[in-house]
Design an enzyme around this catalytic site. Sequence first.
Site, PDB file in Angstrom:
ATOM      1  N   HIS A 138       0.761  -1.210  -0.063  1.00  0.00           N
ATOM      2  CA  HIS A 138      -0.018   0.008   0.084  1.00  0.00           C
ATOM      3  C   HIS A 138       0.858   1.170  -0.050  1.00  0.00           C
ATOM      4  O   HIS A 138       2.121   1.232   0.413  1.00  0.00           O
ATOM      5  CB  HIS A 138      -0.781   0.114   1.147  1.00  0.00           C
ATOM      6  CG  HIS A 138      -2.278  -0.771   1.216  1.00  0.00           C
ATOM      7  ND1 HIS A 138      -3.369  -0.469   0.363  1.00  0.00           N
ATOM      8  CD2 HIS A 138      -2.685  -1.873   1.685  1.00  0.00           C
ATOM      9  CE1 HIS A 138      -4.213  -1.269   0.367  1.00  0.00           C
ATOM     10  NE2 HIS A 138      -3.703  -2.219   1.412  1.00  0.00           N
ATOM     11  N   ASP A 168       0.826   7.308  -3.448  1.00  0.00           N
ATOM     12  CA  ASP A 168      -0.326   6.868  -4.779  1.00  0.00           C
ATOM     13  C   ASP A 168      -0.212   8.122  -5.831  1.00  0.00           C
ATOM     14  O   ASP A 168      -0.060   7.842  -6.981  1.00  0.00           O
ATOM     15  CB  ASP A 168      -1.615   7.023  -4.249  1.00  0.00           C
ATOM     16  CG  ASP A 168      -1.932   5.616  -3.643  1.00  0.00           C
ATOM     17  OD1 ASP A 168      -1.056   4.572  -3.413  1.00  0.00           O
ATOM     18  OD2 ASP A 168      -3.060   5.342  -3.300  1.00  0.00           O
TER      19      ASP A 168
END
Length: 410
Positions: A138, A168
């Site tokens: 993640h 991200d």
Amino acid sequence: MTTATTPTPGHGPLTGVRVVELAGIGPGPFAAMLLADLGADVVRVDRPGGNGLAINTEYDITNRNKRSVIIDLKSPDGAARVLDLAARADILIEGNRPGVAERLGVGPEACHARNPGLVYGRMTGWGQEGPLAQRAGHDIAYIALTGTLGMIGSPDEPPAVPANLVGDYAGGSLYLVVGVLAALHHARATGTGQVVDAAIVDGTSHLAAMIHGMLAAGGWQDRRGANLLDGGCPYYGTYETADGKYMAVGALEPQFYDEFLELLGITEFASARKDWTRWGELREAVAARFKSRTRDEWTAVFEGTDACVAPVLSLREAPHHPHLAARGTFTDHGGITQPAPAPRFSATPTTVRTGPAQPGAHTADVAHDWEVPDLLKGAGSGGPASKGADPGGPASKGPDPDGPATKDLA
């Protein structure tokens, strides 16, 4: 490589650029949204059953300005229909784990056989190669490994988690977009496409370039809360106000620092700016002053000045700030308040043209506009809501080895 003009209204400098997005979660969709915001005709290839996103797809604004078709890549003709789209596209974006797209028949070699000028963008956390390439992850793991997470937060507390913005979207999506646009420039000059390997660990590391230089020069300590820009400096940080809200201070330069002290009412600390031995005392004085009034009262004090002080606003408050409202930084579309496209262009302005693309809603239109009639074979339609148990982020564990690298989906 196509030079056709997108059938959707021409808005933005990428009007005429065709993009295929293989549906995923996190940085891939955000990158494709940015390309769509800039005017590209982005066709998102959704999977039957949705992508597992834990919100109603009507609110997933990362799918705005796009069109959607549904293709089951594990069906006998699934790969062929994606390759038909790739043959007419300028850019393809995928976010599977390394090797998955190849196993599904839509890897770079297969796509370039149909379209040698295609820019093939790959979005992963760890990259296409290296010891961790096949491991789930993640955002938080990617920025942890790069040293970025370790820079953020108070020295006496665990590192602060910056949502999934740093890994991200900053280290992932934005670098993918820069990469595919650079490769598109090359492809249009030479007719030759290429693969863009955008890894979040690479982009996030690159974001810290200046700090690595400062570290090498001895101007940055390799620990939290000990530096000019990480909260260690008392005139570059946040302070609580009387009503439990916060003000942000960034009075770095001497002239701004002097104005800050004057408006705060502690001019006796004028000489403490470069005296590290007085920073603790200065911090306590600044904190005490801010605690004496509410956020709105301090906002009024610093309004119209060059003291470099601003109120810390919430997500719901931000669109109503007079400056952001005047610029139209946020916009309302389909009942959803959302950030407007950025950056801005004088000759080719951008806009939110359509709301979030619903899965499969544009299959017939895309089949016609891109001249891929086989797209209609076995075409499905998506429902308005695609729900799952995990709100997503890059690369989580899951039972499907062919799931996206930014989150394996069953």
